[in-house]
Design a protein around this motif. Structure first.
Motif, PDB file in Angstrom:
ATOM      1  N   ALA A 144       0.927  -1.229   0.003  1.00 62.31           N
ATOM      2  CA  ALA A 144      -0.093  -0.333  -0.210  1.00 62.31           C
ATOM      3  C   ALA A 144       0.874   1.236  -0.030  1.00 62.31           C
ATOM      4  CB  ALA A 144      -1.092  -0.031   1.208  1.00 62.31           C
ATOM      5  N   VAL A 145       1.718   1.232   0.889  1.00 59.06           N
ATOM      6  CA  VAL A 145       2.774   2.481   0.853  1.00 59.06           C
ATOM      7  C   VAL A 145       3.386   2.735  -0.450  1.00 59.06           C
ATOM      8  CG1 VAL A 145       4.665   3.474   1.950  1.00 59.06           C
ATOM      9  CG2 VAL A 145       3.031   2.143   3.401  1.00 59.06           C
ATOM     10  N   ASN A 146       3.849   1.579  -1.078  1.00 60.34           N
ATOM     11  CA  ASN A 146       4.606   1.927  -2.439  1.00 60.34           C
ATOM     12  C   ASN A 146       3.511   2.237  -3.261  1.00 60.34           C
ATOM     13  OD1 ASN A 146       7.128   1.005  -1.670  1.00 60.34           O
ATOM     14  ND2 ASN A 146       6.872  -1.174  -1.969  1.00 60.34           N
ATOM     15  N   TYR A 147       2.276   1.826  -3.467  1.00 59.81           N
ATOM     16  CA  TYR A 147       1.296   2.187  -4.136  1.00 59.81           C
ATOM     17  C   TYR A 147       1.113   3.741  -4.196  1.00 59.81           C
ATOM     18  CZ  TYR A 147      -3.190   2.541  -6.509  1.00 59.81           C
ATOM     19  OH  TYR A 147      -4.409   3.082  -7.089  1.00 59.81           O
ATOM     20  N   ILE A 148       1.171   4.122  -2.762  1.00 58.11           N
ATOM     21  CA  ILE A 148       0.665   5.577  -2.543  1.00 58.11           C
ATOM     22  C   ILE A 148       1.862   6.632  -3.154  1.00 58.11           C
ATOM     23  CG2 ILE A 148       0.562   7.239  -0.805  1.00 58.11           C
ATOM     24  CD1 ILE A 148      -0.777   4.846   0.917  1.00 58.11           C
ATOM     25  N   ASN A 149       3.286   5.910  -2.713  1.00 55.04           N
ATOM     26  CA  ASN A 149       4.166   6.796  -3.407  1.00 55.04           C
ATOM     27  C   ASN A 149       4.139   6.661  -4.637  1.00 55.04           C
ATOM     28  OD1 ASN A 149       5.377   7.561  -0.805  1.00 55.04           O
ATOM     29  ND2 ASN A 149       6.311   5.638  -0.662  1.00 55.04           N
ATOM     30  N   ASP A 150       3.834   5.825  -5.489  1.00 57.36           N
ATOM     31  CA  ASP A 150       4.171   5.688  -7.029  1.00 57.36           C
ATOM     32  C   ASP A 150       2.914   6.556  -7.511  1.00 57.36           C
ATOM     33  OD1 ASP A 150       6.260   3.898  -6.731  1.00 57.36           O
ATOM     34  OD2 ASP A 150       4.856   2.339  -7.292  1.00 57.36           O
ATOM     35  N   HIS A 151       1.937   6.658  -6.583  1.00 58.83           N
ATOM     36  CA  HIS A 151       0.791   7.496  -7.615  1.00 58.83           C
ATOM     37  C   HIS A 151       0.803   9.147  -7.007  1.00 58.83           C
ATOM     38  CE1 HIS A 151      -0.555   3.397  -8.508  1.00 58.83           C
ATOM     39  NE2 HIS A 151      -1.153   4.095  -9.466  1.00 58.83           N
ATOM     40  N   SER A 152       1.758   9.436  -6.266  1.00 62.89           N
ATOM     41  CA  SER A 152       1.771  10.672  -5.566  1.00 62.89           C
ATOM     42  C   SER A 152       2.718  11.500  -6.619  1.00 62.89           C
ATOM     43  CB  SER A 152       2.528  10.855  -4.209  1.00 62.89           C
ATOM     44  OG  SER A 152       1.698  10.272  -3.242  1.00 62.89           O
ATOM     45  N   HIS A 153       2.205  12.683  -6.912  1.00 66.75           N
ATOM     46  CA  HIS A 153       3.073  13.568  -8.058  1.00 66.75           C
ATOM     47  C   HIS A 153       3.628  14.763  -7.227  1.00 66.75           C
ATOM     48  CE1 HIS A 153       0.933  11.399 -10.817  1.00 66.75           C
ATOM     49  NE2 HIS A 153      -0.368  11.413 -10.393  1.00 66.75           N
ATOM     50  N   HIS A 154       3.543  15.054  -6.031  1.00 67.39           N
ATOM     51  CA  HIS A 154       4.261  16.080  -5.445  1.00 67.39           C
ATOM     52  C   HIS A 154       4.666  16.031  -4.145  1.00 67.39           C
ATOM     53  CE1 HIS A 154       2.976  18.571  -9.122  1.00 67.39           C
ATOM     54  NE2 HIS A 154       1.633  18.090  -8.564  1.00 67.39           N
ATOM     55  N   GLY A 178      -0.310  28.892   0.851  1.00 63.28           N
ATOM     56  CA  GLY A 178      -0.401  28.985   2.295  1.00 63.28           C
ATOM     57  C   GLY A 178      -0.261  27.784   3.143  1.00 63.28           C
ATOM     58  N   PHE A 179      -0.016  26.896   2.544  1.00 59.61           N
ATOM     59  CA  PHE A 179       0.375  25.480   3.326  1.00 59.61           C
ATOM     60  C   PHE A 179       1.863  25.369   3.633  1.00 59.61           C
ATOM     61  CE2 PHE A 179      -3.785  24.941   1.500  1.00 59.61           C
ATOM     62  CZ  PHE A 179      -4.643  24.425   2.253  1.00 59.61           C
ATOM     63  N   THR A 180       2.066  24.474   4.789  1.00 60.39           N
ATOM     64  CA  THR A 180       3.724  24.287   5.031  1.00 60.39           C
ATOM     65  C   THR A 180       3.873  22.888   4.401  1.00 60.39           C
ATOM     66  OG1 THR A 180       2.982  22.913   7.102  1.00 60.39           O
ATOM     67  CG2 THR A 180       3.333  25.461   7.065  1.00 60.39           C
ATOM     68  N   ASN A 181       3.073  22.237   3.820  1.00 57.92           N
ATOM     69  CA  ASN A 181       3.533  20.945   3.391  1.00 57.92           C
ATOM     70  C   ASN A 181       2.624  20.349   2.186  1.00 57.92           C
ATOM     71  OD1 ASN A 181       1.778  20.306   5.892  1.00 57.92           O
ATOM     72  ND2 ASN A 181       1.534  18.553   4.862  1.00 57.92           N
ATOM     73  N   HIS A 182       3.155  19.584   1.320  1.00 55.17           N
ATOM     74  CA  HIS A 182       2.451  19.106   0.232  1.00 55.17           C
ATOM     75  C   HIS A 182       1.349  17.985   0.815  1.00 55.17           C
ATOM     76  CE1 HIS A 182       4.419  21.013  -3.321  1.00 55.17           C
ATOM     77  NE2 HIS A 182       5.395  20.780  -2.422  1.00 55.17           N
ATOM     78  N   LEU A 237      -0.930  14.851   1.040  1.00 56.50           N
ATOM     79  CA  LEU A 237      -1.162  13.671   0.261  1.00 56.50           C
ATOM     80  C   LEU A 237      -2.680  13.705  -0.285  1.00 56.50           C
ATOM     81  CD1 LEU A 237       0.377  10.627   2.174  1.00 56.50           C
ATOM     82  CD2 LEU A 237       0.972  11.216  -0.066  1.00 56.50           C
ATOM     83  N   ARG A 238      -3.432  14.172   0.235  1.00 51.57           N
ATOM     84  CA  ARG A 238      -4.833  14.193  -0.063  1.00 51.57           C
ATOM     85  C   ARG A 238      -4.948  14.525  -1.280  1.00 51.57           C
ATOM     86  NH1 ARG A 238      -8.952  17.872   0.000  1.00 51.57           N
ATOM     87  NH2 ARG A 238      -7.583  19.029   1.544  1.00 51.57           N
ATOM     88  N   LEU A 239      -3.907  15.742  -1.652  1.00 55.61           N
ATOM     89  CA  LEU A 239      -3.997  16.613  -2.706  1.00 55.61           C
ATOM     90  C   LEU A 239      -3.229  15.862  -3.962  1.00 55.61           C
ATOM     91  CD1 LEU A 239      -3.981  19.895  -1.421  1.00 55.61           C
ATOM     92  CD2 LEU A 239      -5.896  18.979  -2.141  1.00 55.61           C
ATOM     93  N   SER A 240      -2.153  15.337  -3.402  1.00 58.42           N
ATOM     94  CA  SER A 240      -1.046  14.820  -4.459  1.00 58.42           C
ATOM     95  C   SER A 240      -1.436  13.653  -4.957  1.00 58.42           C
ATOM     96  CB  SER A 240       0.212  14.973  -3.872  1.00 58.42           C
ATOM     97  OG  SER A 240       0.390  13.899  -2.749  1.00 58.42           O
ATOM     98  N   HIS A 241      -2.014  12.573  -4.128  1.00 56.97           N
ATOM     99  CA  HIS A 241      -2.409  11.138  -4.641  1.00 56.97           C
ATOM    100  C   HIS A 241      -3.768  11.161  -4.866  1.00 56.97           C
ATOM    101  CE1 HIS A 241      -2.944   7.031  -4.465  1.00 56.97           C
ATOM    102  NE2 HIS A 241      -3.808   6.903  -3.485  1.00 56.97           N
ATOM    103  N   ASN A 242      -4.215  10.673  -6.123  1.00 63.09           N
ATOM    104  CA  ASN A 242      -5.403  10.432  -6.599  1.00 63.09           C
ATOM    105  C   ASN A 242      -5.407   9.348  -7.630  1.00 63.09           C
ATOM    106  OD1 ASN A 242      -8.316  10.889  -7.088  1.00 63.09           O
ATOM    107  ND2 ASN A 242      -7.898  12.172  -8.835  1.00 63.09           N
ATOM    108  N   ASN A 243      -6.442   8.325  -7.363  1.00 62.01           N
ATOM    109  CA  ASN A 243      -6.716   7.091  -8.156  1.00 62.01           C
ATOM    110  C   ASN A 243      -8.062   7.224  -8.813  1.00 62.01           C
ATOM    111  OD1 ASN A 243      -6.886   4.961  -9.483  1.00 62.01           O
ATOM    112  ND2 ASN A 243      -5.794   3.526  -7.912  1.00 62.01           N
ATOM    113  N   PRO A 244      -8.458   7.969  -9.701  1.00 60.22           N
ATOM    114  CA  PRO A 244      -9.769   8.258 -10.215  1.00 60.22           C
ATOM    115  C   PRO A 244     -10.493   7.082 -10.246  1.00 60.22           C
ATOM    116  CG  PRO A 244      -8.185   9.561 -11.284  1.00 60.22           C
ATOM    117  CD  PRO A 244      -7.340   8.558 -10.637  1.00 60.22           C
TER     118      PRO A 244
END
Length: 345
Positions: free
Chosen positions: A42-52, A276-280, A282-289
């Motif tokens: 799951a962690v590898n999947y999340i990292n692979d689908h994160s873009h920022h 205005g945010f301090t970090n990227h 994951l909710r915004l950077s990771h998406n599997n439509p």
């Protein structure tokens, strides 16, 4: 005589005894190898689908549920705590070689719900929901009063510092002219010396550094089949004069690795969703439509899950009180949550 014959015939009939039902399998524990394997996938999947932003590492399995779906078919629901590493998502280093940021560096935690399917022994991720947040400033100050804290990515000093650092690098390199892709994180130290610490992703252009200084507008990022991404860290002193110490590393072309460009002009290297945010996040950077649209409603309701867990705990406690335990008996530890791999935020 008839009675005797009837008894003999009855004795010859097969005796069918009720076979007791097989006991249900024990619940899967958060530290069981099966749960750890599912979490790693799951962690590898999340990292692979994160873009920022950065890669995340598993810190703890909070909960795991297994729902049988038929022969050799199960659905697993995982609740995971993750921690931000120092590897940007464009960094080719494997996750296991990435360093998790320390608590004193103002750590960022990710919370993920992941749905997986185990079909004929093969695990696959069906859907995931994540968000991430920086630890509270109060927690960091309590442990390290002098540690610089995360600043918003669009802070004026941060933007000025990144521009100065990139100009410093491009002014001294004999290689390709680098352009800013995104600012990863930034911290500001106010005492005893005013310093700005920044990290940012870059990409090589089709210009040399000398050509870029003369006509930066003509420099374009390399095409996808030649792309060369990199990462820079810099320390900028703003007083008495602006002085930038920067270290940039290009990773070389990585086939199949792309960077998701924003849909609007972000010449400052800021994405529309991090203003205005301090970090990227994951909710915004990771998406599997595909998975999220078809399966998001299939995640267990947190309220229902909490009630069932509380009810089950109450029943187990009552049974524990009624049972007669031998002297020195210690009940087994609860199957969840699992062990903490690094530290708790």
């Amino acid at each position: 005589m008839k009675v005797l014959v009837a008894l003999i015939l009855l004795a010859q009939l097969p005796i069918h005894q009720a076979v007791p039902a097989a006991p249900p399998p024990p619940p899967l524990g958060c530290d069981d190898p099966e749960a750890e394997a599912a979490a790693a996938l799951a962690v590898n999947y999340i990292n692979d689908h994160s873009h920022h932003g950065y890669k995340f590492a598993l810190n703890r399995i909070e909960n795991v549920r297994v729902l049988p779906q038929g022969p050799n078919n199960q659905v697993l629901f995982l609740e995971l705590d993750l921690l931000e590493t120092k590897c940007h998502i464009l960094n080719p280093i494997p996750l296991e070689n990435c360093t998790v940021r320390s608590f004193e560096e103002h750590a960022v935690e990710g919370d993920c719900d992941v749905k997986l399917q185990n079909l004929d022994g093969k695990l696959s991720v069906v859907a995931s929901k994540c968000h991430s947040h920086a630890d509270s400033a109060e927690d960091v100050i309590r442990v390290c009063p002098d540690c610089p804290l995360l600043e918003t990515l669009n802070n004026t000093e941060v933007l000025t510092g990144v521009a100065a650092a990139l100009n410093e690098h491009n002014g001294k390199t004999a290689g390709a002219y680098l352009k800013l892709l995104e600012i990863g994180r930034a911290r500001i130290q106010y005492h005893p010396v005013h310093l700005v610490f920044v990290e940012f992703a870059v990409a090589a252009t089709n210009c040399s550094a000398e050509e870029g200084k003369n006509n930066v507008d003509a420099c374009q990022l390399l095409p996808e089949d030649e792309s060369n991404f990199g990462f820079c860290t810099a320390t900028i002193a703003t007083q008495p004069t602006l002085d930038a110490q920067v270290d940039c590393q290009l990773y070389g072309h990585q086939p199949g690795v792309t960077y998701s460009q924003p849909g609007q002009d972000t010449s400052a290297g800021l994405l529309p969703n991090v203003q205005g945010f301090t970090n990227h996040n994951l909710r915004l950077s990771h998406n599997n439509p595909v998975a999220s649209e078809s399966s998001s409603s299939e995640f267990p309701s947190p309220a229902i899950a909490a009630k069932s867990v509380a009810k089950r705990a109450a029943v187990e406690a009552a049974q524990h009180d009624k049972a007669v335990r031998p002297v020195g008996f210690a009940p087994p530890p609860p199957p969840c949550p699992g062990r903490i791999h690094y530290f708790k935020i």
